[in-house]
Scaffold this motif. Sequence first.
Motif, PDB file in Angstrom:
ATOM      1  N   LYS A  20       0.838  -1.174   0.000  1.00  0.00           N
ATOM      2  CA  LYS A  20       0.000   0.000   0.000  1.00  0.00           C
ATOM      3  C   LYS A  20       0.891   1.249   0.000  1.00  0.00           C
ATOM      4  CE  LYS A  20      -4.104   0.932   2.504  1.00  0.00           C
ATOM      5  NZ  LYS A  20      -4.868   0.760   3.729  1.00  0.00           N
ATOM      6  N   PRO A  21       0.966   1.977  -1.112  1.00  0.00           N
ATOM      7  CA  PRO A  21       1.861   3.142  -1.174  1.00  0.00           C
ATOM      8  C   PRO A  21       1.598   4.158  -0.061  1.00  0.00           C
ATOM      9  CG  PRO A  21       1.006   2.641  -3.349  1.00  0.00           C
ATOM     10  CD  PRO A  21       0.278   1.760  -2.376  1.00  0.00           C
ATOM     11  N   ILE A  22       0.349   4.346   0.316  1.00  0.00           N
ATOM     12  CA  ILE A  22       0.041   5.329   1.353  1.00  0.00           C
ATOM     13  C   ILE A  22       0.612   4.899   2.700  1.00  0.00           C
ATOM     14  CG2 ILE A  22      -2.232   4.406   1.986  1.00  0.00           C
ATOM     15  CD1 ILE A  22      -3.114   7.426   2.100  1.00  0.00           C
ATOM     16  N   LEU A  23       0.627   3.600   2.970  1.00  0.00           N
ATOM     17  CA  LEU A  23       1.202   3.094   4.215  1.00  0.00           C
ATOM     18  C   LEU A  23       2.713   3.293   4.215  1.00  0.00           C
ATOM     19  CD1 LEU A  23       1.071   1.658   6.940  1.00  0.00           C
ATOM     20  CD2 LEU A  23       1.140  -0.518   5.697  1.00  0.00           C
ATOM     21  N   GLU A  56       2.862  16.775  16.797  1.00  0.00           N
ATOM     22  CA  GLU A  56       3.557  15.947  15.813  1.00  0.00           C
ATOM     23  C   GLU A  56       3.209  14.468  15.992  1.00  0.00           C
ATOM     24  OE1 GLU A  56       5.165  18.054  17.874  1.00  0.00           O
ATOM     25  OE2 GLU A  56       6.279  19.470  16.642  1.00  0.00           O
ATOM     26  N   ASN A  57       3.241  14.011  17.232  1.00  0.00           N
ATOM     27  CA  ASN A  57       2.939  12.602  17.488  1.00  0.00           C
ATOM     28  C   ASN A  57       1.468  12.302  17.227  1.00  0.00           C
ATOM     29  OD1 ASN A  57       3.777   9.939  18.322  1.00  0.00           O
ATOM     30  ND2 ASN A  57       2.538  10.282  20.144  1.00  0.00           N
ATOM     31  N   GLN A  58       0.591  13.206  17.575  1.00  0.00           N
ATOM     32  CA  GLN A  58      -0.838  12.982  17.339  1.00  0.00           C
ATOM     33  C   GLN A  58      -1.133  12.882  15.839  1.00  0.00           C
ATOM     34  OE1 GLN A  58      -2.896  12.160  19.918  1.00  0.00           O
ATOM     35  NE2 GLN A  58      -0.920  12.268  20.947  1.00  0.00           N
ATOM     36  N   LEU A  63      -2.120   9.076  10.970  1.00  0.00           N
ATOM     37  CA  LEU A  63      -1.669   8.478   9.718  1.00  0.00           C
ATOM     38  C   LEU A  63      -1.894   6.964   9.691  1.00  0.00           C
ATOM     39  CD1 LEU A  63       1.802  10.163   9.018  1.00  0.00           C
ATOM     40  CD2 LEU A  63      -0.301  10.438   7.695  1.00  0.00           C
ATOM     41  N   PHE A  64      -1.831   6.328  10.854  1.00  0.00           N
ATOM     42  CA  PHE A  64      -1.888   4.863  10.937  1.00  0.00           C
ATOM     43  C   PHE A  64      -3.217   4.306  11.415  1.00  0.00           C
ATOM     44  CE2 PHE A  64       2.612   5.930  11.372  1.00  0.00           C
ATOM     45  CZ  PHE A  64       3.121   5.169  10.342  1.00  0.00           C
ATOM     46  N   LYS A  65      -4.205   5.150  11.615  1.00  0.00           N
ATOM     47  CA  LYS A  65      -5.447   4.688  12.250  1.00  0.00           C
ATOM     48  C   LYS A  65      -6.126   3.531  11.513  1.00  0.00           C
ATOM     49  CE  LYS A  65      -8.372   8.112  10.118  1.00  0.00           C
ATOM     50  NZ  LYS A  65      -9.004   9.376  10.216  1.00  0.00           N
TER      51      LYS A  65
END
Length: 173
Positions: A20-23, A56-58, A63-65
């Motif tokens: 998955k390119p987005i991943l 930044e961390n949030q 991005l990974f949800k």
Amino acid sequence: MPATEFANLPLSGDSLTMEKPILLRALQTAREVLEKASKHKWNSPEAHYAFLPSAENQQLLKLFKEDVYIEEKEGKKICIRRLVPKEKKAGFIEEFNEVRGLLEDFTKPYGVVGGWRIEKEDEEREEWVLFSGFESVENHTEFAKTEGIVKYREIVGFASGFEVKHPRAAEGL
């Protein structure tokens, strides 16, 4: 005391193929943000904890949800570890230092590095995390057939349990 963060990101669903390119872009972004924030090693556990609620961390977590399944056990994420009863920690350290060279010799040119987990699940038990390189899972099992394994296995007597994981690097990171 400097601290290194080890994160286990279990992929879910169709993300398991890593195609998955987005991943892949999300993982690249995460690496860049974390390297910049930590400079490859947190100055202290407190510095790492201060980063967790940051904007930044949030953003990284968002991005990974859809791609990361976070499995928790008693609220803690589980990684590679060797469990050592608190009263056996000193003996474990002494024994590991005696046999470390056996593993280092076998895994060359890869290094061997380890450390104690800071966040404890149980005050009566310590967790030792060890990272070493092998050419393959099969190469790791070959270590169990060496002459030195008898001496190396003496550290098992200090542990109440252990987990072994064989991660692989994601291409493109």
